[in-house]
Scaffold this active site. Sequence first.
Site, PDB file in Angstrom:
ATOM      1  N   THR A   1      -1.927 -58.911 -18.868  1.00 26.51           N
ATOM      2  CA  THR A   1      -1.334 -57.738 -18.545  1.00 26.51           C
ATOM      3  C   THR A   1      -1.323 -56.952 -20.011  1.00 26.51           C
ATOM      4  OG1 THR A   1       1.018 -56.830 -18.489  1.00 26.51           O
ATOM      5  CG2 THR A   1       0.906 -59.068 -19.057  1.00 26.51           C
TER       6      THR A   1
ATOM      7  N   GLU B   1       1.423 -55.526 -20.819  1.00 25.28           N
ATOM      8  CA  GLU B   1       2.643 -55.648 -21.631  1.00 25.28           C
ATOM      9  C   GLU B   1       2.254 -56.687 -22.868  1.00 25.28           C
ATOM     10  OE1 GLU B   1       5.868 -55.196 -20.927  1.00 25.28           O
ATOM     11  OE2 GLU B   1       5.204 -53.571 -20.024  1.00 25.28           O
TER      12      GLU B   1
ATOM     13  N   TYR C   1       8.639 -62.078 -20.555  1.00 23.39           N
ATOM     14  CA  TYR C   1       7.664 -61.867 -19.454  1.00 23.39           C
ATOM     15  C   TYR C   1       6.356 -61.783 -20.485  1.00 23.39           C
ATOM     16  CZ  TYR C   1       4.153 -59.582 -16.396  1.00 23.39           C
ATOM     17  OH  TYR C   1       3.129 -59.100 -15.636  1.00 23.39           O
TER      18      TYR C   1
ATOM     19  N   LYS D   1       3.265 -64.336 -20.766  1.00 23.62           N
ATOM     20  CA  LYS D   1       1.923 -64.129 -20.462  1.00 23.62           C
ATOM     21  C   LYS D   1       0.900 -64.041 -21.588  1.00 23.62           C
ATOM     22  CE  LYS D   1       1.987 -62.519 -15.916  1.00 23.62           C
ATOM     23  NZ  LYS D   1       0.661 -62.919 -15.208  1.00 23.62           N
TER      24      LYS D   1
HETATM   25  P1  NAP Z   1       4.114 -59.144  -7.314  1.00 25.84           P
HETATM   26  O1  NAP Z   1       3.976 -58.283  -6.200  1.00 25.84           O
HETATM   27  O2  NAP Z   1       5.402 -59.540  -8.068  1.00 25.84           O
HETATM   28  O3  NAP Z   1       3.663 -60.777  -6.912  1.00 25.84           O
HETATM   29  C1  NAP Z   1       3.868 -62.023  -7.394  1.00 25.84           C
HETATM   30  C2  NAP Z   1       3.481 -63.280  -6.462  1.00 25.84           C
HETATM   31  O4  NAP Z   1       3.717 -64.236  -7.283  1.00 25.84           O
HETATM   32  C3  NAP Z   1       4.260 -63.167  -5.152  1.00 25.84           C
HETATM   33  O5  NAP Z   1       3.278 -63.674  -4.177  1.00 25.84           O
HETATM   34  C4  NAP Z   1       5.416 -64.251  -5.629  1.00 25.84           C
HETATM   35  O6  NAP Z   1       5.696 -64.824  -4.470  1.00 25.84           O
HETATM   36  C5  NAP Z   1       4.496 -65.011  -6.565  1.00 25.84           C
HETATM   37  N1  NAP Z   1       5.274 -66.175  -7.126  1.00 25.84           N
HETATM   38  C6  NAP Z   1       6.331 -65.760  -7.998  1.00 25.84           C
HETATM   39  N2  NAP Z   1       6.715 -66.864  -8.711  1.00 25.84           N
HETATM   40  C7  NAP Z   1       5.995 -67.748  -8.216  1.00 25.84           C
HETATM   41  C8  NAP Z   1       6.050 -69.151  -8.444  1.00 25.84           C
HETATM   42  N3  NAP Z   1       6.501 -69.896  -9.346  1.00 25.84           N
HETATM   43  N4  NAP Z   1       5.035 -69.937  -7.783  1.00 25.84           N
HETATM   44  C9  NAP Z   1       4.160 -69.658  -6.792  1.00 25.84           C
HETATM   45  N5  NAP Z   1       4.185 -68.246  -6.720  1.00 25.84           N
HETATM   46  C10 NAP Z   1       5.127 -67.330  -7.263  1.00 25.84           C
HETATM   47  O7  NAP Z   1       3.193 -58.895  -8.647  1.00 25.84           O
HETATM   48  P2  NAP Z   1       1.863 -57.835  -8.557  1.00 25.84           P
HETATM   49  O8  NAP Z   1       2.110 -56.586  -8.813  1.00 25.84           O
HETATM   50  O9  NAP Z   1       1.141 -58.434  -7.205  1.00 25.84           O
HETATM   51  O10 NAP Z   1       0.918 -58.672  -9.858  1.00 25.84           O
HETATM   52  C11 NAP Z   1       0.063 -59.819  -9.498  1.00 25.84           C
HETATM   53  C12 NAP Z   1       0.023 -60.432 -10.927  1.00 25.84           C
HETATM   54  O11 NAP Z   1      -0.512 -59.503 -11.831  1.00 25.84           O
HETATM   55  C13 NAP Z   1       1.249 -61.128 -11.658  1.00 25.84           C
HETATM   56  O12 NAP Z   1       0.949 -62.217 -12.336  1.00 25.84           O
HETATM   57  C14 NAP Z   1       1.489 -59.898 -12.506  1.00 25.84           C
HETATM   58  O13 NAP Z   1       2.309 -60.419 -13.654  1.00 25.84           O
HETATM   59  C15 NAP Z   1       0.235 -59.518 -13.041  1.00 25.84           C
HETATM   60  N6  NAP Z   1       0.147 -58.097 -13.437  1.00 25.84           N
HETATM   61  C16 NAP Z   1       0.736 -56.941 -12.635  1.00 25.84           C
HETATM   62  C17 NAP Z   1       0.417 -55.727 -12.830  1.00 25.84           C
HETATM   63  C18 NAP Z   1       0.896 -54.447 -11.966  1.00 25.84           C
HETATM   64  O14 NAP Z   1       0.995 -53.436 -12.476  1.00 25.84           O
HETATM   65  N7  NAP Z   1       1.037 -54.787 -10.633  1.00 25.84           N
HETATM   66  C19 NAP Z   1      -0.294 -55.280 -14.020  1.00 25.84           C
HETATM   67  C20 NAP Z   1      -0.617 -56.533 -14.964  1.00 25.84           C
HETATM   68  C21 NAP Z   1      -0.370 -57.991 -14.662  1.00 25.84           C
HETATM   69  P3  NAP Z   1       6.989 -64.055  -3.515  1.00 25.84           P
HETATM   70  O15 NAP Z   1       6.267 -63.189  -2.737  1.00 25.84           O
HETATM   71  O16 NAP Z   1       7.476 -65.491  -2.805  1.00 25.84           O
HETATM   72  O17 NAP Z   1       7.890 -63.765  -4.338  1.00 25.84           O
HETATM   73  O1  G4F Z   2       7.697 -50.229 -13.256  1.00 24.26           O
HETATM   74  P1  G4F Z   2       8.145 -51.018 -14.235  1.00 24.26           P
HETATM   75  O2  G4F Z   2       9.373 -51.781 -13.967  1.00 24.26           O
HETATM   76  O3  G4F Z   2       6.905 -51.861 -14.919  1.00 24.26           O
HETATM   77  P2  G4F Z   2       6.462 -52.492 -16.283  1.00 24.26           P
HETATM   78  O4  G4F Z   2       7.793 -52.812 -16.928  1.00 24.26           O
HETATM   79  O5  G4F Z   2       5.666 -51.677 -16.998  1.00 24.26           O
HETATM   80  O6  G4F Z   2       5.786 -53.843 -15.820  1.00 24.26           O
HETATM   81  C1  G4F Z   2       4.768 -53.729 -14.681  1.00 24.26           C
HETATM   82  O7  G4F Z   2       3.551 -53.536 -15.213  1.00 24.26           O
HETATM   83  C2  G4F Z   2       3.073 -54.522 -16.258  1.00 24.26           C
HETATM   84  C3  G4F Z   2       1.587 -54.011 -16.698  1.00 24.26           C
HETATM   85  O8  G4F Z   2       1.771 -53.433 -17.878  1.00 24.26           O
HETATM   86  C4  G4F Z   2       3.029 -55.815 -15.400  1.00 24.26           C
HETATM   87  F1  G4F Z   2       2.543 -56.696 -16.315  1.00 24.26           F
HETATM   88  C5  G4F Z   2       4.445 -56.157 -14.977  1.00 24.26           C
HETATM   89  O9  G4F Z   2       4.053 -57.333 -14.103  1.00 24.26           O
HETATM   90  C6  G4F Z   2       4.733 -55.235 -14.175  1.00 24.26           C
HETATM   91  O10 G4F Z   2       4.063 -55.171 -12.837  1.00 24.26           O
HETATM   92  O11 G4F Z   2       8.496 -50.159 -15.624  1.00 24.26           O
HETATM   93  C7  G4F Z   2       7.762 -49.439 -16.026  1.00 24.26           C
HETATM   94  C8  G4F Z   2       8.688 -48.353 -16.871  1.00 24.26           C
HETATM   95  C9  G4F Z   2       9.539 -49.115 -18.064  1.00 24.26           C
HETATM   96  O12 G4F Z   2       9.198 -48.497 -19.453  1.00 24.26           O
HETATM   97  C10 G4F Z   2      10.832 -48.979 -17.525  1.00 24.26           C
HETATM   98  O13 G4F Z   2      11.753 -49.153 -18.558  1.00 24.26           O
HETATM   99  O14 G4F Z   2       9.655 -47.734 -16.333  1.00 24.26           O
HETATM  100  C11 G4F Z   2      10.714 -47.582 -16.934  1.00 24.26           C
HETATM  101  N1  G4F Z   2      11.924 -47.242 -16.027  1.00 24.26           N
HETATM  102  C12 G4F Z   2      12.737 -46.324 -15.939  1.00 24.26           C
HETATM  103  N2  G4F Z   2      13.535 -46.445 -15.032  1.00 24.26           N
HETATM  104  C13 G4F Z   2      12.175 -48.165 -15.135  1.00 24.26           C
HETATM  105  C14 G4F Z   2      13.378 -47.627 -14.173  1.00 24.26           C
HETATM  106  N3  G4F Z   2      11.688 -49.190 -14.493  1.00 24.26           N
HETATM  107  C15 G4F Z   2      12.222 -49.763 -13.488  1.00 24.26           C
HETATM  108  N4  G4F Z   2      11.803 -50.893 -12.824  1.00 24.26           N
HETATM  109  N5  G4F Z   2      13.437 -49.332 -12.688  1.00 24.26           N
HETATM  110  C16 G4F Z   2      13.977 -48.133 -13.476  1.00 24.26           C
HETATM  111  O15 G4F Z   2      14.931 -47.628 -12.658  1.00 24.26           O
END
Ligand code: NAP
Ligand code: G4F
Length: 383
Positions: free
Chosen positions: A133, A135, A157, A161
């Site tokens: 990520t 992050e 987190y 990671k």
């Molecule tokens: P998400 O919607 O939160 O999905 C996470 C998945 O992991 C869900 O299926 C969840 O199951 C499962 N899970 C959580 N804890 C687990 C555990 N202990 N054992 C087995 N399964 C578990 O996340 P996403 O946005 O699809 O992201 C996918 C991956 O990419 C994650 O690893 C995230 O950290 C990483 N990532 C995401 C972003 C982004 O912007 N979306 C960017 C960079 C990296 P449940 O459905 O049961 O909760």
């Molecule tokens: O949407 P966010 O919660 O995503 P964040 O923290 O960037 O993390 C996501 O992206 C990562 C990749 O860079 C992944 F690794 C991670 O698993 C996840 O998918 O927040 C984005 C930004 C932050 O700066 C937060 O402080 O939005 C700001 N924010 C402002 N108001 C908020 C809010 N975030 C959330 N969730 N809720 C708010 O009300």
Amino acid sequence: MSKTALITGITGQDGAYLAEYLIKKGYTVHGLKRRSSLFNTERIDHLYQDPHVENRNLILHYGDLTDSLNLTRVICETQPDEIYNLAAMSHVKVSFDTPEYTANADGLGVLRILEAVRLLGLTKKTRIYQASTSELYGLVQEVPQKETTPFYPRSPYAVAKLYGYWIIVNYREAYGMHASNGILFNHESPLRGETFVTRKVTRAIARIALGMQDKVYMGNLSAKRDWGHAKDYVRAMHLILQQDKPDDYVIASGVTTSIREFILRAFREIGAELRFQGSGINETGLLDAVDDKVFSQKIGPEYLDAFRKKIGRELVGIDANYFRPTEVDLLIGNADKARKKLGWEPEYTLQTLIEDMMQSDIKLMKKDSYLKQGGYHVLNYFE
Ligand code: NAP
Ligand code: G4F
């Protein structure tokens, strides 16, 4: 010969899009899903096949990243050509509340998969993708961020990671495993979890427009993110595992936008012009003007009069509970390596992403059940 993939986190946003993508490519897809007291397969229900169907191309297994024996058995039974480790406790703010669990699942979980593959003698057969990520860059040391930019994680987190990232690199170097990191910047979609900022905003705007909610409370509006569409990003995951050599890649759009700007653009999508005033926790977003034609087209003429009455009212407020103890202020990625080596190009822009998400949430909220119940899902106050 069709390939076999195992996706951990198949019930999540990326898991659902990736499963669909791989099935279309002819893969047999196995997915790891957690046991839950409620159904948690909503995102993949359209792909589900009854266990009595012969030659299924989607098979689900109960499991958890914190359970080594379970992971080893599932990998042994499925003998995957490719493992996509997408499972994680993925919410940055929640990781401050559950740091030990997050380290266990997001950090050690990666090690458990690598060790299972090694112990089962699958190091030459099974390729591994790790969901790393942006992050990791946290308090950014370089702008824009690329593969060589030093990491500076800013949350439990991100620290978990970071372990996942390096253990992938270490097993690649130590045992010659085909293990790669996709360092993905934020990617969103209509399937995005409701407590991540983009989905929280698009969902709230749809509800405000339909008269189901008065206002939305947000955290830090000044943070900037590099947002793409999850559909584009799962294509990159697949491409990474099709390379002869394992490697690490940044996947990003190269454009950064503040949360404030995202909110303004999402409101504009329904013909509403917002004006921010004040600062810090006293900042508010007021409805300034409405484009009747656009609003009627996007939401429906029957909702227009009620919405126009909101002009001058606060639709966005700040709640300090949404601020994080340490924030990642700015993310912007440089995906040149992925473009050159993988031939990866995103199809969506931020504008088409917003359009897709707004359209989907308006449709969802207009469903009878939502209107009657006022929406079944109440956002957790602290997320
Ligand atoms: P998400 O919607 O939160 O999905 C996470 C998945 O992991 C869900 O299926 C969840 O199951 C499962 N899970 C959580 N804890 C687990 C555990 N202990 N054992 C087995 N399964 C578990 O996340 P996403 O946005 O699809 O992201 C996918 C991956 O990419 C994650 O690893 C995230 O950290 C990483 N990532 C995401 C972003 C982004 O912007 N979306 C960017 C960079 C990296 P449940 O459905 O049961 O909760
Ligand atoms: O949407 P966010 O919660 O995503 P964040 O923290 O960037 O993390 C996501 O992206 C990562 C990749 O860079 C992944 F690794 C991670 O698993 C996840 O998918 O927040 C984005 C930004 C932050 O700066 C937060 O402080 O939005 C700001 N924010 C402002 N108001 C908020 C809010 N975030 C959330 N969730 N809720 C708010 O009300």
